[in-house]
Structures are given as C-alpha cells and as structure tokens.
Design an enzyme around this catalytic site. Sequence first.
Site, mmCIF file in Angstrom:
data_model
loop_
_atom_site.group_PDB
_atom_site.id
_atom_site.type_symbol
_atom_site.label_atom_id
_atom_site.label_comp_id
_atom_site.label_asym_id
_atom_site.label_seq_id
_atom_site.Cartn_x
_atom_site.Cartn_y
_atom_site.Cartn_z
ATOM 1 N N GLU A 33 0.863 -1.065 0.096
ATOM 2 C CA GLU A 33 0.026 -0.153 0.042
ATOM 3 C C GLU A 33 0.822 1.080 -0.026
ATOM 4 O OE1 GLU A 33 -2.972 0.152 -0.343
ATOM 5 O OE2 GLU A 33 -3.766 -1.945 0.099
ATOM 6 N N CYS A 62 -2.699 9.024 3.104
ATOM 7 C CA CYS A 62 -2.181 8.369 1.938
ATOM 8 C C CYS A 62 -3.269 8.731 0.653
ATOM 9 C CB CYS A 62 -1.782 6.967 1.678
ATOM 10 S SG CYS A 62 -3.544 6.018 2.402
#
Length: 503
Positions: A268, A302
């Site tokens: 990720e 993010c």
Amino acid sequence: MTSATHDAVVSRRGLQLPHTHVDTIFVDGAWQPSRGTGRNPVTDPATGEVWGSVPDGTPEDVDAAVGSAQRAFQGEWPRLTPSERAAYLLRIADEVEKRAEELSLTNSRENGSPVAESAGAAANAAGIFRYFATLAGYLEREDVRPFPRGGGESVVRREPLGVCALIAPWNFPINLVIIKLAPALLAGCTVVIKPASPTPLSIRVIIDAVAAAGVPAGVVNLVTGSGRLGDVLVKHPGVAKVAFTGSTPVGRKIAAACGELLRPVTLELGGKSSAIVLPDADLDAMSKVLIKSSMRNTGQTCYISTRILAPASRYDEVVDMVTTTIAAGKQGDPLEPDTVFGPCATESQYRTVLEYVESGLAEGARATTGGRAATLSGGLENGYFVEPTVFADVTPDMRISREEIFGPVITVLKYNDAGGSVDEAVALANNTEFGLGGLVFGADEDAALAVADRMDTGSVGLNFFASNHAAPFGGRHDSGLGTEYGIEGLNAYLSYKSIHRKV
Ligand code: NAP
Ligand code: MG
C-alpha cells in the site's frame, strides 16, 4: 507548551504513558531485551523534544522474533478453528478499547496527530478486529467443487501462509498495523511487526492488548529499528509473506526483494488523488467534509484528495471556499481537543513540505492561504509546523500537482467544463502515476457515480470519503499491489490447496 507540560497534560488525565524510554522487544510472548545496545529517539514533533526511545534493533533481534513466530506457527494457533481465533480477535478488540487514551496520547506525541484524530484510533482498531472476526464463517465454509466434466471433485482448503512481516509507516501507526494484523491472525498466520522509526511506541500499547487477550506466546512479535532492519526482516528465510504500507520508492525495493524470493507481498503505497468538483456541486456541503477528505491528519494521509479539480465556470468560487475552509481550521498543540492541524510528523517531513511550498511559489502557483512555515508560541516554537496552504492557479505540469507532498498543502486546478463536459477533469485526474483515492462532488449522484466509474483508482468517494472495513482498499499503478480490508484483504494471508478425489 514544552514537553514537560505535555507530560503534565498526560498526568492531569491521571495517566502515565505505559511506554516511553524502553529497551525491549516483544518475542515469545514477553518483553525482553534487544540483542543490540543502540537506541533510537522518539521526538514530539510539536515541541521538537525527545520524550522516548526504543532499541535500534539488530539482525539477531529479527532472528529471535522470526524464530518465535515460526515456533508459534508450528503450535496450536493455525490449528485452532477460525471461530476460536475470532474469539481472540474479539478479546483483543476489548483490550484495545480499554487502552484508548494511552493509545491516543502516545500516538499524538509520536507523530503530532491532533487528539481529535487519534482519539478515534482505538475504536477504529477494535472495529477492524471485530469486522475480521465476522469472517470466521467464510473460512469455515466447506468448499467442494465438482469437476465440470464430472467424475470427481476437489476440496479447496484455505490455509494460512505462515510467518508474516508487517511493516508500517508513521502517519497512522496503529491503524496501518491493525489492518494487517487482524486478517493475518484470523487466517492463522503468526507475525513480526516493524513499526516506522518515528512511531515505535503506540504499537506497544497494542501488543499489551494482545498479551492481555491471552493470545498464545510467539503469535505476535515486535522489533524496532531502521529501514535497514525492515530490509533484514523482508528477506529473512523464515518469513512467508510481507505486508507493507509506506512510500513508493521503498515499496519498489521490497517488491524487488520479494520478486527474487518469490515471496507473496502486499504493497500500500503513496498517492496523489483528485477531487473532481462537478459543475452542479454543492460547495457548502463540500466545505463541511473538505478537511477530512483533502487534509486529514495535517495532510499526512495516503488516500486524501489534495488536487481539487474545479470547473472553469466556478473556479474562483471553489478557490474561495477551499481557502476559507482551510484557513478557519485551528493549527496548534495536537494535545488540545479543538486543534485541527498539527505539525508535520518529523523534521525531515517538515523540510520536504517546505521545499514543495517553495517549488509551488517558484513555478508560479498562488498561495491563497499559508505558504510558509508556521511560527507558534507557548512551547511550540521548535515544532515542525507548516501553515496549512492552498495553492490556486496550479497547472498540471507543476511538481506540487504531480508529486505526493504528504503535508498540509492543497492544490486547486482548473478544468474546461464548456458545454457541461467533464472529460478534461477525468483526464486530469487519471494523468498521474498513482491510483489510490479520489472524490467526486456533485448534486446529481448518478452523474457523480458515472464520473467515479471513469477514474483509474482503487477507491472513490461520492461527496465524502470514508473507508469501509468490509470493502477492498488498495492502489493501482505506483500506489501499490494487492488489497487490504474486506474478504479480499483476508485472502492475502491465505494459500489455497485443492485436494482432488473421485466420486
Ligand atoms: P517509508 O519511508 O516507505 O517507510 C515505511 C516503513 O518501511 C517504515 O517502517 C520504514 O522504516 C520501513 N522501511 C524503510 N526502508 C525499508 C526497506 N528498505 N525495507 C523494508 N522496510 C523499510 O514511508 P513513511 O515515510 O514511513 O510513510 C509515508 C508514506 O506512506 C507515504 O508515501 C504515504 O503515501 C504512504 N502511505 C500509504 C498508505 C496506503 O495505504 N496506501 C497509507 C499510509 C501511508 P523507517 O521508518 O525506520 O525508515
Ligand atoms: Mg520515510
């Protein structure tokens, strides 16, 4: 406010943070000394003061932790039924919630997340454990598949992969471990966790919760240390799978190592997501979710959409709304409950963000609010604060429009909506190396959904953004490989075995 007064805030709440200066790692179900003698400091980014320290771990620590996890994987844990492991997950959830305040304050002192943000960390972590506990039935379901041409059938087993290395970044140091730990444990895997160097302490509170829940020794292990130690862990022969959240450059290195080793890996990584404002968007409603969707955790999230794509017909209106909303958020001490924006989490991140702000100004973007380091008083003089910044007149080629900044900076770009077309907005949104998040703001939900369908990204929010524990989350392109959350996130910790038999 000095670090001493931060200590006072903590003790006023009747608390003593359980982990500050420590020399242990967690192996074989116990806190035990690191094999090394080095220490890494833990700095409060709001004050610049060191308030904790942890072992700078060694390869011998990694050996001990992986060995412990391997022994536990030979033991009862993978042989329990998924429902039995789910019962442990539920107990961990309860133990995590009991430690909500210690978790929140430790997290906020490590990375400067406002307590308004970190106060939710325990409930969120508990919610993830409880969600994965509900998937025990999926693992227990008999899966027998007849041969399509008859004559036989296959029993499909879903088996745990083995020892998993869980490596996390500093922005959400609890959540980004839990989203790996919960499915790994339900699957029957055992784990070694390596937190980010700036945030090694809050995860120790989670380890306390795991121990209090009675999880067998060796199932969960913790080492601390630099990226070099992470590299040792990734390549350790006893590790069966790597789950990583962090930056794209480090993700590439880990992918290369795992490629060589043919080791399953979930990555990720970074993002540069866009919020498409459709011509019919309700800007008042957008302003209410903007901070969460575009500058959550002082821009250190993010998936947030830090590129706002505004229709030319309403560009000035959007810039005004974004500017007013961001300028109204209070920046200050992360331990104050009404603080919206804290500091950057580390000194190096602070310098990086300021460098991006400089580059935006140099390339001709217009700062409508912010645009410089923030000077705060009352003990925060040495904190790593950058003023929340909104850049207008941003063009697609500017660095601030293309690269992940990971700080309190929003860019507002203009798209040509002549004739009501949103083609240029979609093209701009998709014109990045990343593909993690995204947003569409529009009054007509069907039209907004149609735009979301055209976005080349792993998740999109319609008029708000929230992640759903039950829905897959992951990035495309430079934002990563594989999926977390949902049944898809559980499958990442499983290996399939088909046993064929004649019938
Ligand atoms: P990072 O520098 O990539 O570090 C992440 C973790 O990897 C840390 O624990 C780090 O340890 C470790 N590490 C560094 N080099 C390593 C190596 N060669 N091998 C193994 N491990 C290594 O990322 P960060 O600066 O902590 O976090 C910010 C980044 O995370 C941003 O790019 C952000 O977008 C991304 N992120 C992505 C998601 C997502 O779900 N997609 C969520 C949150 C954040 P040290 O700290 O000791 O260097
Ligand atoms: Mg880093």
